[in-house]
Every structure is written in C-alpha cells, then in structure tokens.
Design a protein around this motif. Structure first.
Motif, PDB file in Angstrom:
ATOM      1  N   THR A 198       0.964  -1.334   0.298  1.00  0.00           N
ATOM      2  CA  THR A 198      -0.232  -0.203   0.027  1.00  0.00           C
ATOM      3  C   THR A 198       0.938   1.555  -0.435  1.00  0.00           C
ATOM      4  N   ALA A 199       0.468   1.866  -0.519  1.00  0.00           N
ATOM      5  CA  ALA A 199       1.226   3.245  -1.077  1.00  0.00           C
ATOM      6  C   ALA A 199       0.652   4.357   0.163  1.00  0.00           C
ATOM      7  N   LEU A 200       1.176   5.555   0.532  1.00  0.00           N
ATOM      8  CA  LEU A 200       0.633   6.046   1.297  1.00  0.00           C
ATOM      9  C   LEU A 200       0.490   7.314   0.538  1.00  0.00           C
ATOM     10  N   THR A 243      -2.038  13.463   1.896  1.00  0.00           N
ATOM     11  CA  THR A 243      -2.557  13.935   2.842  1.00  0.00           C
ATOM     12  C   THR A 243      -2.595  16.044   2.289  1.00  0.00           C
ATOM     13  N   VAL A 297       3.604  13.241   3.237  1.00  0.00           N
ATOM     14  CA  VAL A 297       3.992  12.713   3.838  1.00  0.00           C
ATOM     15  C   VAL A 297       5.201  12.238   3.533  1.00  0.00           C
ATOM     16  N   ILE A 298       6.075  12.458   4.891  1.00  0.00           N
ATOM     17  CA  ILE A 298       7.034  12.182   4.849  1.00  0.00           C
ATOM     18  C   ILE A 298       7.777  10.943   6.320  1.00  0.00           C
ATOM     19  N   PRO A 299       8.054   9.887   5.220  1.00  0.00           N
ATOM     20  CA  PRO A 299       8.374   8.473   5.915  1.00  0.00           C
ATOM     21  C   PRO A 299      10.111   9.178   7.095  1.00  0.00           C
ATOM     22  N   LYS A 300       8.615   7.878   7.910  1.00  0.00           N
ATOM     23  CA  LYS A 300       9.784   8.650   9.338  1.00  0.00           C
ATOM     24  C   LYS A 300      11.450   7.934   8.772  1.00  0.00           C
ATOM     25  N   PRO A 301      12.987   8.036   9.339  1.00  0.00           N
ATOM     26  CA  PRO A 301      13.463   7.289   9.188  1.00  0.00           C
ATOM     27  C   PRO A 301      14.165   6.131   9.710  1.00  0.00           C
ATOM     28  N   ALA A 302      14.550   5.262   9.361  1.00  0.00           N
ATOM     29  CA  ALA A 302      14.609   4.592  10.217  1.00  0.00           C
ATOM     30  C   ALA A 302      15.569   4.556  10.889  1.00  0.00           C
TER      31      ALA A 302
END
Length: 172
Positions: free
Chosen positions: A77-79, A82, A97-102
């Motif tokens: 699933t792709a975000l 928003t 939407v910026i994904p959280k870094p690992a």
C-alpha cells in the motif's frame, strides 16, 4: 476341441511347435505357450486410461502451481499525500507525507572471545536475543558461530534498553 497355438522355439528358432517341447532342441516352451494363450485386453481401453490419468495429473499440477503463485503474491500500500485546505483560500495546500527515517543502530566492535550470545547479553534483554543481532547484520546469516575480531556489528534498536549504559565499545 482345444486347439493349441503354434509357437516358435526361442532357442533354436524351430517354427510351428504344437507341443510343450521343441522337437529340434528339447526346450520346454510350455510357459511361452501359456503366455501366448492368455486373453488380450483391447489396447484402446488401456490407452484411454493412461490418457485420462495424464490429464488428471496435469490438472492437479496446474492447480497446485496456481495456488502456490497466489499465496506468494504480496500487495503493497502506498501512502497518499494528505491534503489540507485553509478556509479563506481558494487554492489547496498539499502537504507531502514524509516517512520516518529508520532508527539509528548502535555499533559494537568484536573482541577476542566474543560470541553472539555474550554480545546479546551485554546489549539486549537476554543472551538468546542474539537472533536480533543476526537480523540486523545480514553478513552473519549462515555463519552465526564465526565472528571476526574487529568486525563491526550493528546493534538493533530493540536492544536499546542496555545501550545507554556506559560502555566504551558502543558508538551511536
């Protein structure tokens, strides 16, 4: 009247033997005679059964392959970005939407006498958590019992409970 089949001698080749013994070389041909006199099944029946079995086997194999392929397909699933709007503005503002870094992993340099269990005991909750360290260090796969001195290992964030204790070998 019981008529015997005429057969040929398999030893000397004498033809047209009607008894159970070859008159030329005295070979007993009774077993060959009894096999020759067995009733024959129609070949179309045997061939039909063989073809039916082949079709059933191919169908089962194809169905099994399709089932195996369906269970191996994964969906991602792709975000979606928003969209926020301000009430007095006529245009829309899109906020990506910026994904959280690992999470950053700590590192540990292997010393003489170290094992994965002893390293896990130092940094994780228990010595059996060495599998967490292997999961974070793919180069350890299939060689869990061989650590190289001065090898730098990543310590996963799931072992952070003891990472903040003062240890000179851990670098964040």
């Amino acid at each position: 009247m019981n008529t015997k089949t005429k057969i040929d001698c398999p030893v000397c080749g004498y033809q047209g033997i009607e008894s159970n013994t070859c008159p030329n070389c005295d070979t007993d041909v009774s077993l060959i005679r009894s096999l020759e006199e067995l009733p024959q099944r129609p070949k179309s029946w045997t061939t039909g059964i063989a073809i039916l079995m082949l079709i059933i086997g191919l169908t089962i194999g194809a169905a099994g392959s399709i089932f195996a392929l369906q269970t191996a397909i994964y969906t991602a699933t792709a975000l979606k970005p928003t969209v926020t709007t301000k009430p007095n503005l006529t245009s829309q503002v899109i906020t990506p939407v910026i994904p959280k870094p690992a999470p950053l992993l700590a590192t540990y340099t292997v010393k003489s006498g170290d094992t994965l269990s002893s390293i896990a005991k130092k940094f994780c909750s228990k010595p059996t958590d060495w599998q967490l360290i292997v999961a974070a260090n793919s180069e350890l796969q299939k060689r869990e019992n061989k650590l190289d001195i001065d090898q730098v290992l990543k310590i996963p964030s799931s072992c952070k409970g003891k990472l903040h204790e003062s240890n000179p070998n851990v670098a964040n």
